[in-house]
Design an enzyme around this catalytic site. Sequence first.
Site, PDB file in Angstrom:
ATOM      1  N   LYS A 117      24.785  36.092  -6.972  1.00 45.99           N
ATOM      2  CA  LYS A 117      24.995  37.461  -6.481  1.00 45.99           C
ATOM      3  C   LYS A 117      23.696  38.249  -6.466  1.00 45.99           C
ATOM      4  O   LYS A 117      23.493  39.098  -5.597  1.00 45.99           O
ATOM      5  CB  LYS A 117      26.048  38.182  -7.329  1.00 45.99           C
ATOM      6  CG  LYS A 117      27.462  37.678  -7.058  1.00 45.99           C
ATOM      7  CD  LYS A 117      28.510  38.663  -7.545  1.00 45.99           C
ATOM      8  CE  LYS A 117      29.905  38.143  -7.220  1.00 45.99           C
ATOM      9  NZ  LYS A 117      30.959  38.989  -7.814  1.00 45.99           N
ATOM     10  N   LYS A 199      37.662  23.681   2.051  1.00 42.47           N
ATOM     11  CA  LYS A 199      38.754  24.473   1.484  1.00 42.47           C
ATOM     12  C   LYS A 199      39.051  25.685   2.382  1.00 42.47           C
ATOM     13  O   LYS A 199      38.137  26.259   2.969  1.00 42.47           O
ATOM     14  CB  LYS A 199      38.256  24.930   0.114  1.00 42.47           C
ATOM     15  CG  LYS A 199      39.189  25.695  -0.724  1.00 42.47           C
ATOM     16  CD  LYS A 199      38.535  25.965  -2.084  1.00 42.47           C
ATOM     17  CE  LYS A 199      39.009  27.307  -2.577  1.00 42.47           C
ATOM     18  NZ  LYS A 199      38.247  27.862  -3.656  1.00 42.47           N
ATOM     19  N   LYS A 202      38.902  32.753   2.010  1.00 41.78           N
ATOM     20  CA  LYS A 202      39.060  34.157   2.378  1.00 41.78           C
ATOM     21  C   LYS A 202      37.944  34.637   3.279  1.00 41.78           C
ATOM     22  O   LYS A 202      38.120  35.537   4.072  1.00 41.78           O
ATOM     23  CB  LYS A 202      38.993  35.010   1.095  1.00 41.78           C
ATOM     24  CG  LYS A 202      40.276  35.628   0.640  1.00 41.78           C
ATOM     25  CD  LYS A 202      39.997  36.582  -0.530  1.00 41.78           C
ATOM     26  CE  LYS A 202      41.265  36.848  -1.312  1.00 41.78           C
ATOM     27  NZ  LYS A 202      41.083  37.725  -2.464  1.00 41.78           N
TER      28      LYS A 202
END
Length: 335
Positions: A117, A199, A202
Amino acid sequence: MADTERKKVIFSGIQPTGVFTLGNYVGAVRNWGPLQDEYDCIYSIVDQHAITVRKDPAKLRQQTVEGYALLLACGIDPKKSIVFIQSHNPNHAQLSWVLGCVTQFGELSRMTQFKDKAAKHADDINAGLFTYPVLMAADILTYNADAVPIGDDQRQHLELARNIAVRFNQRYGDMFTVPEAYIPKVGARIKSLQEPTKKMSKSDENPNATIYILDDKDTIMRKFRRAVTDSDTEIRFAEGKDGINNLLTIYSCATGKGIPDCEKEFAGKGYGDFKLAVGEAVADYLEPVRTEYARLMDDRAYLKECWTDGAQRAFRMSNKVLTKAYRKIGFVDYR
Ligand code: TRP
């Protein structure tokens, strides 16, 4: 009740970052409802974690409410479980300060999510982003949670929470339950409809790759119509047939039928018809969630009642633990 009869406590924190995918739902969320009978469950929308990256305030508020409604729509019962918004219970932040003082700078520096991040938000590497795992440890330890359902991306954070608990216990005497990861029993892995080796995510840039659990029927049908298959013609589960395997898995989850039965059902049928059938099944499967979500979002007064009650119960439960920790650490009683 004797201590041995006490139900185990599960704590789970959910970021207010939008709607769950079909993959989240099938792999995790749909199991949360049944879990409530076996465990004392505590679910929190973690808005305090969310502000470690810059958020538009109106959007954060909206997504927090939506996230809360979504939990209830997915079968979490606010009477059985404690369901609340993290910032409504000040004890998390309070305990976080104490735990921060038994956490090493070096440990936090090694967190891979922090490194990722920090690289992604190089212009805003704030102290909250750095101490995020301490707040997460406080979330869990302030309820003496036994188990925490987490994905792989949160393993390192849970390991840190365990280390913090052990260290506190060694330094100040037995205090915190050392939490375990909760690994769900079932959990089919749903893949992207566009790249079925990946996968379902989102944050996929391809809007056709992901089914969101609040998608309407037209959207669901369109996405399945465009789902990637293969150049073969047979609907069977087999090595190298990732697209078909994924569709069969989804159909099996949505209908509750076993894969062999699904294969039989579609023997001799074409891919086009199969994709439509999967779309129909998924639309039917998700319809109750969507309807309930809409009902809840229309009843703000009820939602508010639920989260107020949740916050009060969360506060009472966590306050016992916080008071004890304060005492152990040498803070003077005032009540
Ligand atoms: N960090 C978790 C995530 O990003 C959310 C979270 C916050 C959490 N506190 C928690 C998860 C406590 C489990 C337990 O998904």
